[in-house]
Design an enzyme around this catalytic site. Structure first.
Site, PDB file in Angstrom:
ATOM      1  N   ASP A  98      38.084  43.430  40.617  1.00  0.00           N
ATOM      2  CA  ASP A  98      38.616  44.682  40.056  1.00  0.00           C
ATOM      3  C   ASP A  98      38.021  45.063  38.706  1.00  0.00           C
ATOM      4  O   ASP A  98      38.647  45.791  37.931  1.00  0.00           O
ATOM      5  CB  ASP A  98      40.148  44.583  39.934  1.00  0.00           C
ATOM      6  CG  ASP A  98      40.581  43.499  38.957  1.00  0.00           C
ATOM      7  OD1 ASP A  98      39.727  42.702  38.533  1.00  0.00           O
ATOM      8  OD2 ASP A  98      41.779  43.453  38.617  1.00  0.00           O
TER       9      ASP A  98
ATOM     10  N   GLY B 173      41.180  33.716  34.342  1.00  0.00           N
ATOM     11  CA  GLY B 173      41.442  32.762  35.424  1.00  0.00           C
ATOM     12  C   GLY B 173      40.134  32.212  35.972  1.00  0.00           C
ATOM     13  O   GLY B 173      39.143  32.937  36.049  1.00  0.00           O
TER      14      GLY B 173
ATOM     15  N   ASP C  79      38.285  41.594  33.144  1.00  0.00           N
ATOM     16  CA  ASP C  79      38.375  42.727  32.211  1.00  0.00           C
ATOM     17  C   ASP C  79      38.906  42.335  30.832  1.00  0.00           C
ATOM     18  O   ASP C  79      38.450  42.860  29.816  1.00  0.00           O
ATOM     19  CB  ASP C  79      39.157  43.904  32.815  1.00  0.00           C
ATOM     20  CG  ASP C  79      40.488  43.492  33.414  1.00  0.00           C
ATOM     21  OD1 ASP C  79      40.897  42.333  33.231  1.00  0.00           O
ATOM     22  OD2 ASP C  79      41.126  44.349  34.065  1.00  0.00           O
TER      23      ASP C  79
ATOM     24  N   ARG D   8      46.295  40.919  41.570  1.00  0.00           N
ATOM     25  CA  ARG D   8      46.956  41.728  40.526  1.00  0.00           C
ATOM     26  C   ARG D   8      47.237  43.140  41.044  1.00  0.00           C
ATOM     27  O   ARG D   8      47.821  43.271  42.117  1.00  0.00           O
ATOM     28  CB  ARG D   8      46.112  41.781  39.241  1.00  0.00           C
ATOM     29  CG  ARG D   8      45.944  40.479  38.538  1.00  0.00           C
ATOM     30  CD  ARG D   8      45.396  40.698  37.149  1.00  0.00           C
ATOM     31  NE  ARG D   8      44.176  41.490  37.145  1.00  0.00           N
ATOM     32  CZ  ARG D   8      43.574  41.922  36.061  1.00  0.00           C
ATOM     33  NH1 ARG D   8      44.072  41.653  34.872  1.00  0.00           N
ATOM     34  NH2 ARG D   8      42.466  42.625  36.130  1.00  0.00           N
TER      35      ARG D   8
ATOM     36  N   THR E 291      35.769  37.573  38.775  1.00  0.00           N
ATOM     37  CA  THR E 291      37.172  37.504  39.176  1.00  0.00           C
ATOM     38  C   THR E 291      37.303  37.536  40.692  1.00  0.00           C
ATOM     39  O   THR E 291      36.554  38.243  41.370  1.00  0.00           O
ATOM     40  CB  THR E 291      38.064  38.632  38.601  1.00  0.00           C
ATOM     41  OG1 THR E 291      39.312  38.640  39.285  1.00  0.00           O
ATOM     42  CG2 THR E 291      37.473  40.016  38.761  1.00  0.00           C
TER      43      THR E 291
ATOM     44  N   ARG F 268      53.629  26.714  21.843  1.00  0.00           N
ATOM     45  CA  ARG F 268      55.077  26.424  21.759  1.00  0.00           C
ATOM     46  C   ARG F 268      55.767  27.467  20.891  1.00  0.00           C
ATOM     47  O   ARG F 268      56.974  27.627  20.929  1.00  0.00           O
ATOM     48  CB  ARG F 268      55.305  25.024  21.162  1.00  0.00           C
ATOM     49  CG  ARG F 268      54.995  23.901  22.135  1.00  0.00           C
ATOM     50  CD  ARG F 268      55.098  22.578  21.442  1.00  0.00           C
ATOM     51  NE  ARG F 268      54.190  22.512  20.292  1.00  0.00           N
ATOM     52  CZ  ARG F 268      54.172  21.527  19.394  1.00  0.00           C
ATOM     53  NH1 ARG F 268      55.021  20.530  19.503  1.00  0.00           N
ATOM     54  NH2 ARG F 268      53.315  21.531  18.406  1.00  0.00           N
TER      55      ARG F 268
ATOM     56  N   ASP G  31      39.657  38.910  41.990  1.00  0.00           N
ATOM     57  CA  ASP G  31      40.334  40.182  42.292  1.00  0.00           C
ATOM     58  C   ASP G  31      39.338  41.313  42.601  1.00  0.00           C
ATOM     59  O   ASP G  31      39.733  42.342  43.157  1.00  0.00           O
ATOM     60  CB  ASP G  31      41.203  40.615  41.098  1.00  0.00           C
ATOM     61  CG  ASP G  31      42.188  39.550  40.677  1.00  0.00           C
ATOM     62  OD1 ASP G  31      42.523  38.693  41.523  1.00  0.00           O
ATOM     63  OD2 ASP G  31      42.618  39.567  39.508  1.00  0.00           O
TER      64      ASP G  31
END
Ligand code: F6P
Length: 364
Positions: A144, A14, A118, A186, A140, A88, A142
């Protein structure tokens, strides 16, 4: 050992504020301090599988320090070892790692900088076993990634979420309401914990401390007894009730980590309103947390990480991840981040500190 002349760089997972600052730092320091050439791969490992990207020059990275996102593009749904060529058809998977090795060799790269969370760092580690020389940079919102006390992107996301909590106070106070603010993260509660403490949250719910609805409602009533007829609850998307489960927003077929969390605040808002009779609303902050210009702190950290990554390569130290340890920039083996996300210890100092100033965690 052959002197490094050419390196690659990719950004994966992300997006997070500060990615461009890392790209800029790596390119500038590679060119300026060492005279190396840098190839930027598009869209994480997808670019390496397909051999797509471009050589990055000084001008390409000039002026991007303050830009959110990544000029190289990214994806959090491609794993070169379990690769989907066309999303797809997510069931048509193959091991594309040989393509990665071939494209790396085709450009005669001497090393690769992998910037990501990660998932990306673990892919980098697996690639290092196939002979690629990798240095990882932990990213990130996060916060984490195992092996580092801090990732870039987190500070900006926490700032954005804290500003949201500040704004929600207005309605909470004026309408005597319970307001829930759901943040990302998360399975780790760092973002909720940081936002809750910095944003004056009354209750913080994180994945590491399962909550009881009755305890949350008791906290709200206790506040009302003390004359506070509103409450701000900062809830992590991964929070779950004791003995219960997380709320899943969607599953992304083909993604290394298919489950996307989200929606727990909507569930809780209804339950709290029913149980307390107090009007309750929720806000899911979503991808706003990943966007925008990086904070000065994240620009600084990202640039330090970038310079350290180049320095590691220059010293022939491969297959490591730059990190923060005891507040200083350092590095750890690239095998470390893939083991499991770094989560909040329920009995750690920030939790005890928060409890000591009267913040509830919905567990007592
Ligand atoms: O890992 C970063 C993150 O923003 C998480 O906090 C969140 O759960 C996830 O990514 C969302 O992913 P997507 O952008 O695929 O919805």
């Amino acid at each position: 050992m052959k002197r490094i002349q050419r390196i690659g760089i990719l950004t994966g997972g992300g997006d997070a504020p500060g990615l461009n600052a890392v790209i800029r730092g790596v390119v500038k320091s590679a060119i300026n301090a060492h005279g190396w050439e840098v190839f930027g791969y598009y869209d994480a490992f997808r670019g390496l599988v397909n051999g797509t990207g471009k050589w990055l020059h000084w001008d390409d990275v000039s002026g991007i320090l303050t830009q959110g996102g990544t000029i190289l593009g990214t994806t959090n749904r491609d794993n070169p070892f379990d690769y989907v060529d066309d999303h797809r058809y997510p069931d048509k998977r193959r091991d594309a790692s040989a393509d990665v090795v071939r494209n790396y060799k085709k450009l005669k790269l001497d090393a690769l900088v992998a910037v990501g969370g990660d998932g990306t760092l673990h892919c980098g580690y697996q690639m290092s076993k196939l002979g690629l020389r990798i240095v990882g940079v932990p990213k990130t919102i996060d916060n984490d990634v195992r092996g580092t006390e801090m990732t870039f992107g987190f500070n900006t996301a926490m700032t954005t979420a804290t500003e949201a909590a500040d704004k929600l106070h207005t309605t909470a106070f004026s309408h005597h309401r319970v307001m829930l603010l759901e943040v990302m993260g998360r399975t780790a509660g760092w973002l909720a914990l940081g936002t809750g403490i910095a944003g004056g949250g009354d209750v913080i719910l994180i994945p590491e401390i399962p909550y009881r609805l009755a305890a949350i409602c008791a906290a709200i009533r206790e506040r009302a007894r003390r004359g506070k007829h509103f409450s701000i609850i900062v809830v992590s998307e991964g929070a779950k009730p004791l003995g219960g489960d997380v709320v899943i927003r969607q599953t992304v077929a083909g993604s290394p980590e298919a489950i996307r969390l989200g929606g727990i605040s909507a569930v809780l808002a209804q339950q709290i309103e029913e149980a307390t009779g107090i009007e309750t609303r929720y806000t899911i902050l979503g991808h706003l947390q990943r966007g925008g210009t990086p904070s000065p702190f994240d620009r600084f950290l990202a640039t330090q990480f970038a310079m350290s990554a180049v320095e590691l390569l220059a010293h022939g130290k491969f297959n490591r991840m730059v990190c923060v340890q005891k507040g200083r920039i350092s590095s750890v083996p690239l095998s470390v981040p893939g083991k499991a996300p770094r989560t909040v210890e329920p009995d750690s100092h920030p939790i005890r500190m928060a409890r000591s100033i009267g913040i509830y965690f919905g567990d007592e």
